[in-house]
Scaffold this motif. Structure first.
Motif, PDB file in Angstrom:
ATOM      1  N   GLU A 126      10.385  78.173  43.440  1.00  0.00           N
ATOM      2  CA  GLU A 126      11.248  77.008  43.265  1.00  0.00           C
ATOM      3  C   GLU A 126      10.536  75.724  43.678  1.00  0.00           C
ATOM      4  OE1 GLU A 126      14.515  76.340  42.245  1.00  0.00           O
ATOM      5  OE2 GLU A 126      14.364  78.301  41.315  1.00  0.00           O
ATOM      6  N   ARG A 127       9.256  75.850  43.975  1.00  0.00           N
ATOM      7  CA  ARG A 127       8.398  74.726  44.342  1.00  0.00           C
ATOM      8  C   ARG A 127       8.732  74.124  45.706  1.00  0.00           C
ATOM      9  NH1 ARG A 127       8.043  74.901  38.942  1.00  0.00           N
ATOM     10  NH2 ARG A 127       6.298  74.099  37.802  1.00  0.00           N
ATOM     11  N   LEU A 128       9.310  74.926  46.597  1.00  0.00           N
ATOM     12  CA  LEU A 128       9.462  74.477  47.970  1.00  0.00           C
ATOM     13  C   LEU A 128       8.109  74.625  48.639  1.00  0.00           C
ATOM     14  CD1 LEU A 128      12.508  75.013  47.230  1.00  0.00           C
ATOM     15  CD2 LEU A 128      12.807  75.524  49.651  1.00  0.00           C
ATOM     16  N   ASN A 129       7.742  73.665  49.463  1.00  0.00           N
ATOM     17  CA  ASN A 129       6.459  73.751  50.157  1.00  0.00           C
ATOM     18  C   ASN A 129       6.622  74.584  51.427  1.00  0.00           C
ATOM     19  OD1 ASN A 129       7.304  72.048  52.330  1.00  0.00           O
ATOM     20  ND2 ASN A 129       6.880  70.249  51.072  1.00  0.00           N
ATOM     21  N   PRO A 130       5.514  75.010  52.027  1.00  0.00           N
ATOM     22  CA  PRO A 130       5.620  75.853  53.235  1.00  0.00           C
ATOM     23  C   PRO A 130       6.465  75.239  54.341  1.00  0.00           C
ATOM     24  CG  PRO A 130       3.402  75.969  52.373  1.00  0.00           C
ATOM     25  CD  PRO A 130       4.119  74.911  51.569  1.00  0.00           C
ATOM     26  N   SER A 131       6.441  73.927  54.467  1.00  0.00           N
ATOM     27  CA  SER A 131       7.265  73.273  55.485  1.00  0.00           C
ATOM     28  C   SER A 131       8.747  73.479  55.205  1.00  0.00           C
ATOM     29  CB  SER A 131       6.937  71.771  55.517  1.00  0.00           C
ATOM     30  OG  SER A 131       7.809  71.107  56.393  1.00  0.00           O
ATOM     31  N   GLN A 132       9.153  73.315  53.957  1.00  0.00           N
ATOM     32  CA  GLN A 132      10.555  73.507  53.595  1.00  0.00           C
ATOM     33  C   GLN A 132      10.959  74.969  53.740  1.00  0.00           C
ATOM     34  OE1 GLN A 132       9.873  71.774  49.721  1.00  0.00           O
ATOM     35  NE2 GLN A 132      11.253  70.062  50.174  1.00  0.00           N
ATOM     36  N   ILE A 133      10.079  75.870  53.324  1.00  0.00           N
ATOM     37  CA  ILE A 133      10.372  77.302  53.444  1.00  0.00           C
ATOM     38  C   ILE A 133      10.522  77.683  54.908  1.00  0.00           C
ATOM     39  CG2 ILE A 133       9.491  79.647  53.025  1.00  0.00           C
ATOM     40  CD1 ILE A 133       8.074  78.492  50.513  1.00  0.00           C
ATOM     41  N   SER A 134       9.634  77.164  55.744  1.00  0.00           N
ATOM     42  CA  SER A 134       9.716  77.493  57.171  1.00  0.00           C
ATOM     43  C   SER A 134      11.015  76.980  57.777  1.00  0.00           C
ATOM     44  CB  SER A 134       8.502  76.952  57.928  1.00  0.00           C
ATOM     45  OG  SER A 134       8.521  75.547  57.983  1.00  0.00           O
ATOM     46  N   GLU A 135      11.497  75.830  57.293  1.00  0.00           N
ATOM     47  CA  GLU A 135      12.764  75.292  57.789  1.00  0.00           C
ATOM     48  C   GLU A 135      13.923  76.210  57.418  1.00  0.00           C
ATOM     49  OE1 GLU A 135      15.555  71.326  57.281  1.00  0.00           O
ATOM     50  OE2 GLU A 135      13.470  71.226  56.656  1.00  0.00           O
ATOM     51  N   VAL A 136      13.920  76.707  56.181  1.00  0.00           N
ATOM     52  CA  VAL A 136      14.985  77.614  55.735  1.00  0.00           C
ATOM     53  C   VAL A 136      14.970  78.896  56.556  1.00  0.00           C
ATOM     54  CG1 VAL A 136      15.766  79.080  53.831  1.00  0.00           C
ATOM     55  CG2 VAL A 136      15.099  76.717  53.378  1.00  0.00           C
ATOM     56  N   LEU A 137      13.770  79.426  56.797  1.00  0.00           N
ATOM     57  CA  LEU A 137      13.646  80.719  57.462  1.00  0.00           C
ATOM     58  C   LEU A 137      13.631  80.622  58.980  1.00  0.00           C
ATOM     59  CD1 LEU A 137      10.961  82.351  55.159  1.00  0.00           C
ATOM     60  CD2 LEU A 137      13.436  82.683  55.105  1.00  0.00           C
ATOM     61  N   GLY A 138      13.436  79.423  59.502  1.00  0.00           N
ATOM     62  CA  GLY A 138      13.370  79.265  60.952  1.00  0.00           C
ATOM     63  C   GLY A 138      12.092  79.849  61.530  1.00  0.00           C
ATOM     64  N   THR A 139      10.984  79.665  60.835  1.00  0.00           N
ATOM     65  CA  THR A 139       9.695  80.184  61.272  1.00  0.00           C
ATOM     66  C   THR A 139       8.655  79.078  61.140  1.00  0.00           C
ATOM     67  OG1 THR A 139       8.156  82.025  60.994  1.00  0.00           O
ATOM     68  CG2 THR A 139       9.093  81.117  58.995  1.00  0.00           C
ATOM     69  N   SER A 140       7.423  79.374  61.478  1.00  0.00           N
ATOM     70  CA  SER A 140       6.376  78.347  61.419  1.00  0.00           C
ATOM     71  C   SER A 140       5.781  78.238  60.013  1.00  0.00           C
ATOM     72  CB  SER A 140       5.262  78.675  62.410  1.00  0.00           C
ATOM     73  OG  SER A 140       4.539  79.803  61.977  1.00  0.00           O
ATOM     74  N   GLU A 141       5.198  77.081  59.730  1.00  0.00           N
ATOM     75  CA  GLU A 141       4.515  76.899  58.452  1.00  0.00           C
ATOM     76  C   GLU A 141       3.351  77.876  58.318  1.00  0.00           C
ATOM     77  OE1 GLU A 141       3.592  72.908  56.984  1.00  0.00           O
ATOM     78  OE2 GLU A 141       4.919  72.156  58.564  1.00  0.00           O
ATOM     79  N   ALA A 142       2.659  78.128  59.426  1.00  0.00           N
ATOM     80  CA  ALA A 142       1.522  79.061  59.397  1.00  0.00           C
ATOM     81  C   ALA A 142       1.983  80.456  58.981  1.00  0.00           C
ATOM     82  CB  ALA A 142       0.837  79.101  60.756  1.00  0.00           C
ATOM     83  N   ALA A 143       3.131  80.877  59.490  1.00  0.00           N
ATOM     84  CA  ALA A 143       3.662  82.200  59.131  1.00  0.00           C
ATOM     85  C   ALA A 143       4.001  82.250  57.648  1.00  0.00           C
ATOM     86  CB  ALA A 143       4.895  82.521  59.969  1.00  0.00           C
ATOM     87  N   VAL A 144       4.563  81.168  57.129  1.00  0.00           N
ATOM     88  CA  VAL A 144       4.893  81.116  55.702  1.00  0.00           C
ATOM     89  C   VAL A 144       3.619  81.155  54.869  1.00  0.00           C
ATOM     90  CG1 VAL A 144       5.864  79.659  53.873  1.00  0.00           C
ATOM     91  CG2 VAL A 144       7.099  79.945  56.032  1.00  0.00           C
ATOM     92  N   SER A 145       2.613  80.369  55.257  1.00  0.00           N
ATOM     93  CA  SER A 145       1.350  80.357  54.518  1.00  0.00           C
ATOM     94  C   SER A 145       0.688  81.727  54.518  1.00  0.00           C
ATOM     95  CB  SER A 145       0.400  79.312  55.115  1.00  0.00           C
ATOM     96  OG  SER A 145       0.945  78.020  54.933  1.00  0.00           O
ATOM     97  N   THR A 146       0.751  82.398  55.646  1.00  0.00           N
ATOM     98  CA  THR A 146       0.192  83.750  55.738  1.00  0.00           C
ATOM     99  C   THR A 146       0.944  84.700  54.812  1.00  0.00           C
ATOM    100  OG1 THR A 146      -0.529  83.390  58.007  1.00  0.00           O
ATOM    101  CG2 THR A 146      -0.259  85.680  57.306  1.00  0.00           C
TER     102      THR A 146
END
Length: 163
Positions: A126-146
């Motif tokens: 949906e073209r959410l960036n890692p920062s937005q995804i991390s906000e939804v999931l309540g996790t870090s951007e690094a975890a999302v990127s991994t």
């Protein structure tokens, strides 16, 4: 929140997110997308009074839609398992279009993933960036990127085996 205020807010939220809701419904429910879309809209309506603006409205909507889709999918999976013996006897093969085959392949891949990985992948699509995804999931951007990196690798090897 007054009824008319909630109706106006709901109308605005749905107008801004209806396409996203539809994509989530089609991805998680396929032919039953309309049923899931109604469930998502109902859940947004019920949850709207509790939205306090702690995150972007689109992020909140995505979270509500994904959680509703996952709940819906679990219910459908349970129903399918209960009726699987009957379906095996009566299931006929039907030719599908290329688009249906692609969606089917994607859904098969999604079903190999954990719920969190499914959510990450869909949000990324949906073209959410890692920062937005991390906000939804309540996790870090690094975890999302991994997770995204691992998902790319898993998809590549899965395609080799199944594509």
């Amino acid at each position: 929140m007054e009824q008319s205020d909630q109706e106006k807010r709901f109308s605005t939220v749905v107008g801004e997110n209806r396409q996203r809701f539809g994509k989530i419904a089609r991805t998680y429910a396929g032919d039953a997308a309309e049923d899931l879309l109604q469930e998502i809209l109902l859940q947004v309506w019920r949850s709207l009074p509790s939205f306090k603006g702690g995150s972007a409205c689109s992020t909140w909507c995505f979270r509500v839609a994904i959680n509703t889709a996952l709940t819906y999918q679990r219910k459908q999976f349970k129903k399918a398992n209960e009726a699987s013996s009957e379906l095996l006897d009566t299931n006929a093969s039907v030719e599908t279009t290329s688009e249906q085959q692609t969606r089917s392949l994607f859904v098969r891949f999604l079903n190999t993933l954990s719920e969190i990985d499914q959510s990450v992948l869909l949000m990324h699509m949906e073209r959410l960036n890692p920062s937005q995804i991390s906000e939804v999931l309540g996790t870090s951007e690094a975890a999302v990127s991994t997770r995204l990196s691992r998902l790319r690798s898993k998809l590549a090897s899965w395609e080799d085996d199944n594509g």
